[in-house]
Design a protein around this motif. Structure first.
Motif, short mmCIF file in Angstrom:
data_model
loop_
_atom_site.label_atom_id
_atom_site.label_comp_id
_atom_site.label_asym_id
_atom_site.label_seq_id
_atom_site.Cartn_x
_atom_site.Cartn_y
_atom_site.Cartn_z
N THR A 15 0.82 -1.21 0.00
CA THR A 15 0.00 0.00 0.00
C THR A 15 0.85 1.27 0.00
O THR A 15 1.89 1.33 0.64
CB THR A 15 -0.95 0.03 1.22
N SER A 16 0.39 2.25 -0.72
CA SER A 16 0.95 3.60 -0.63
C SER A 16 0.02 4.38 0.29
O SER A 16 -0.90 3.82 0.87
CB SER A 16 1.01 4.25 -2.00
N GLY A 17 0.25 5.65 0.39
CA GLY A 17 -0.71 6.49 1.11
C GLY A 17 -0.23 7.07 2.41
O GLY A 17 -0.91 7.93 2.99
N ALA A 18 0.93 6.61 2.91
CA ALA A 18 1.39 7.13 4.20
C ALA A 18 1.69 8.62 4.13
O ALA A 18 1.24 9.41 4.98
CB ALA A 18 2.64 6.36 4.65
N ILE A 19 2.41 9.01 3.09
CA ILE A 19 2.80 10.42 2.99
C ILE A 19 1.55 11.29 2.78
O ILE A 19 1.38 12.32 3.44
CB ILE A 19 3.83 10.62 1.84
N GLY A 20 0.67 10.81 1.92
CA GLY A 20 -0.57 11.55 1.65
C GLY A 20 -1.40 11.73 2.91
O GLY A 20 -1.91 12.83 3.20
N LEU A 44 2.33 -4.14 3.31
CA LEU A 44 3.68 -3.62 3.17
C LEU A 44 3.70 -2.19 2.63
O LEU A 44 2.85 -1.82 1.83
CB LEU A 44 4.48 -4.50 2.19
N ASN A 45 4.68 -1.45 3.07
CA ASN A 45 4.92 -0.13 2.49
C ASN A 45 6.41 0.13 2.63
O ASN A 45 7.11 -0.54 3.38
CB ASN A 45 4.10 0.94 3.21
N GLU A 46 6.86 1.13 1.88
CA GLU A 46 8.25 1.54 2.04
C GLU A 46 8.39 2.27 3.38
O GLU A 46 7.46 2.97 3.80
CB GLU A 46 8.65 2.47 0.90
N ASN A 47 9.53 2.09 4.04
CA ASN A 47 9.76 2.82 5.28
C ASN A 47 10.27 4.22 4.91
O ASN A 47 11.47 4.51 4.96
CB ASN A 47 10.78 2.07 6.14
N ASP A 48 9.33 5.06 4.50
CA ASP A 48 9.68 6.37 3.94
C ASP A 48 10.38 7.29 4.93
O ASP A 48 10.98 8.28 4.56
CB ASP A 48 8.41 7.08 3.44
N CYS A 49 10.26 6.96 6.20
CA CYS A 49 10.85 7.82 7.22
C CYS A 49 12.37 7.68 7.25
O CYS A 49 13.08 8.61 7.57
CB CYS A 49 10.25 7.46 8.56
N GLY A 71 11.75 4.70 -4.45
CA GLY A 71 11.24 5.79 -5.28
C GLY A 71 9.73 5.74 -5.36
O GLY A 71 9.06 6.70 -5.08
N ASP A 72 9.19 4.63 -5.73
CA ASP A 72 7.73 4.50 -5.70
C ASP A 72 7.39 3.05 -5.35
O ASP A 72 8.24 2.18 -5.41
CB ASP A 72 7.11 4.92 -7.04
N ASN A 73 6.16 2.86 -5.00
CA ASN A 73 5.78 1.52 -4.55
C ASN A 73 5.57 0.54 -5.71
O ASN A 73 5.35 -0.64 -5.46
CB ASN A 73 4.51 1.60 -3.70
N ASP A 74 5.64 1.02 -6.95
CA ASP A 74 5.51 0.09 -8.08
C ASP A 74 6.65 -0.91 -8.04
O ASP A 74 6.44 -2.13 -8.11
CB ASP A 74 5.54 0.85 -9.42
N1 GLU Z 1 5.50 4.91 0.20
C1 GLU Z 1 4.78 6.08 -0.21
C2 GLU Z 1 3.61 6.35 0.72
O1 GLU Z 1 3.18 5.49 1.44
C3 GLU Z 1 4.21 5.97 -1.61
C4 GLU Z 1 5.19 5.83 -2.71
C5 GLU Z 1 4.48 5.81 -4.08
O2 GLU Z 1 3.94 4.79 -4.45
O3 GLU Z 1 4.47 6.83 -4.76
O4 GLU Z 1 3.11 7.43 0.73
#
Ligand code: GLU
Length: 366
Positions: free
Chosen positions: A51-56, A135-140, A151-154
């Motif tokens: 999933t994305s969406g954490a930053i948003g 799962l998500n990237e640990n953007d922090c 870079g992106d979740n793709d």
């Molecule tokens: N990991 C980023 C988030 O949760 C999203 C990255 C992306 O897919 O653009 O906000």
């Protein structure tokens, strides 16, 4: 033509724009995803969610206008948004009697074989327990600047699908399909139902990051498809807002674009393919030909070595392959162009007699 009857393990990637509306999380949508996943689990399948969406979500909470471009602010938003995002998933999965788990990743974790194996074990255990890993990237902590970010979740979703041997990766975003021409330029562009080979023409018509049709952008989707394809994993790109989209896709409906895989690499070769190289060994035409025929790389074929690296690391062979080298860069410089039988005279005993074996070489272009 689409048949997912035997697809046991399914990876689903959801983009930020799909799970939120005007910067606010769409709880109903998340609930619908949870309920579709619950049906799949009942049918004895396993699902991993990326999933994305954490930053948003963090930006929404902190009232910072999106898109957030400043890296430090993105990190802060992710730290605020990730628990909010998980709260939504937890509530939604709770309603359908399922438990979900949070797994945060950096590119480093997947690049390193040991941490990747740890991750794999953890996810296998969660799946065996009937839990849905989210799962998500640990953007922090991961940033582009220090080279730890996807870079992106793709890309993250494709690596995860590939490394976990998923049979299919469903990428849900506001990109509904791949088109035969760039839909931003041609009004008669038509969606492509199935792709069997990613050709240059496809890459060219894919449009670029930040386009009207893009979140991660079609280019990053194509890159993701290439990664998943090497694992024998089919990828379906679809509009996440189609009602019951996951259920319909798994039932075989002709939604979006399906990308069929071309080759299935072993786990080790996939790891190798997706690992960052620390140096380059330049080899001659004879050695290139031998490697294409699945033979070992011998010191005789080495023309030069660039970079400084230890034995056992991942290196590029020209620009066409990656390999795990049995020798360090210093050793390779000494044995370059020499016959294998000379290795022990030059480097002493106890050394391997080839630079890399076929199990440790993967072609990038194939
Ligand atoms: N990991 C980023 C988030 O949760 C999203 C990255 C992306 O897919 O653009 O906000």
């Amino acid at each position: 033509m689409r048949n997912f009857t035997n697809s046991k393990r399914i990876a689903v990637k959801i983009g930020t724009n799909t799970l939120s509306k005007d910067g606010v999380i769409d709880s109903l949508f998340i609930r619908s995803i949870a309920s579709q996943i619950a049906s799949l689990l009942k049918a004895d399948r396993q699902v991993v969610l990326i999933t994305s969406g954490a930053i948003g979500m963090g930006a929404g909470q902190l009232k910072i206008p999106s898109p957030v471009t400043d890296i430090k602010l993105r990190q802060a938003c992710a730290a605020v948004g990730q628990p909010l995002l998980m709260t939504e998933y937890r509530k939604a999965f709770d309603k359908v009697g399922l438990t979900c788990a949070q797994v945060l990743l950096t590119a480093e974790v997947l690049n390193n074989r040991q941490t990747y194996l740890n991750l794999k074990n953890a996810i296998e255990t969660l799946l065996a327990l009937g839990v849905v890993p989210v799962l998500n990237e640990n953007d922090c902590v991961a940033t582009e600047e220090i080279g730890t970010a996807f870079g992106d979740n793709d890309k993250l979703s494709a690596l995860v699908a590939s490394k976990l041997d998923a049979d299919v990766l469903i990428m849900l975003s506001d990109i509904d399909a791949l088109y035969d021409k760039d839909p931003r330029k041609f009004s008669d562009a038509k969606p492509v139902k199935a792709v069997f080979e990613i050709t240059d023409a496809i890459i060219k018509s894919a449009g670029s990051r930040g386009s009207k049709f893009a979140t991660g952008g079609m280019k990053s989707k194509i890159e993701a498809v290439k990664i998943a394809s090497n694992a024998g994993c089919r990828v379906v790109l679809a509009d996440g807002r189609v009602k019951d989209v996951i259920t319909k896709i798994i039932a075989g409906a002709d939604i979006g674009t399906i990308f069929m895989p071309k080759r299935k690499l072993s786990n080790r070769l996939r790891w190798l393919l997706n690992s960052a190289a620390t140096g380059t060994i330049t080899i001659d035409d004879g050695a290139v030909e031998a490697i294409r025929k699945k033979k070992s790389l011998l010191p005789k074929g080495i023309k030069s070595v660039s970079g400084s690296f230890d034995a056992g690391v991942v290196v590029m062979l020209n620009t066409f392959a990656k390999a795990v080298t049995n020798f360090s860069s210093d050793e390779l410089k000494k044995i370059a162009g020499k016959h294998s039988s000379e290795i022990k005279n030059i480097l002493g005993t106890g050394k391997k007699d080839v630079v890399a074996t076929p199990e440790n070489i993967v072609l990038i272009d194939y």
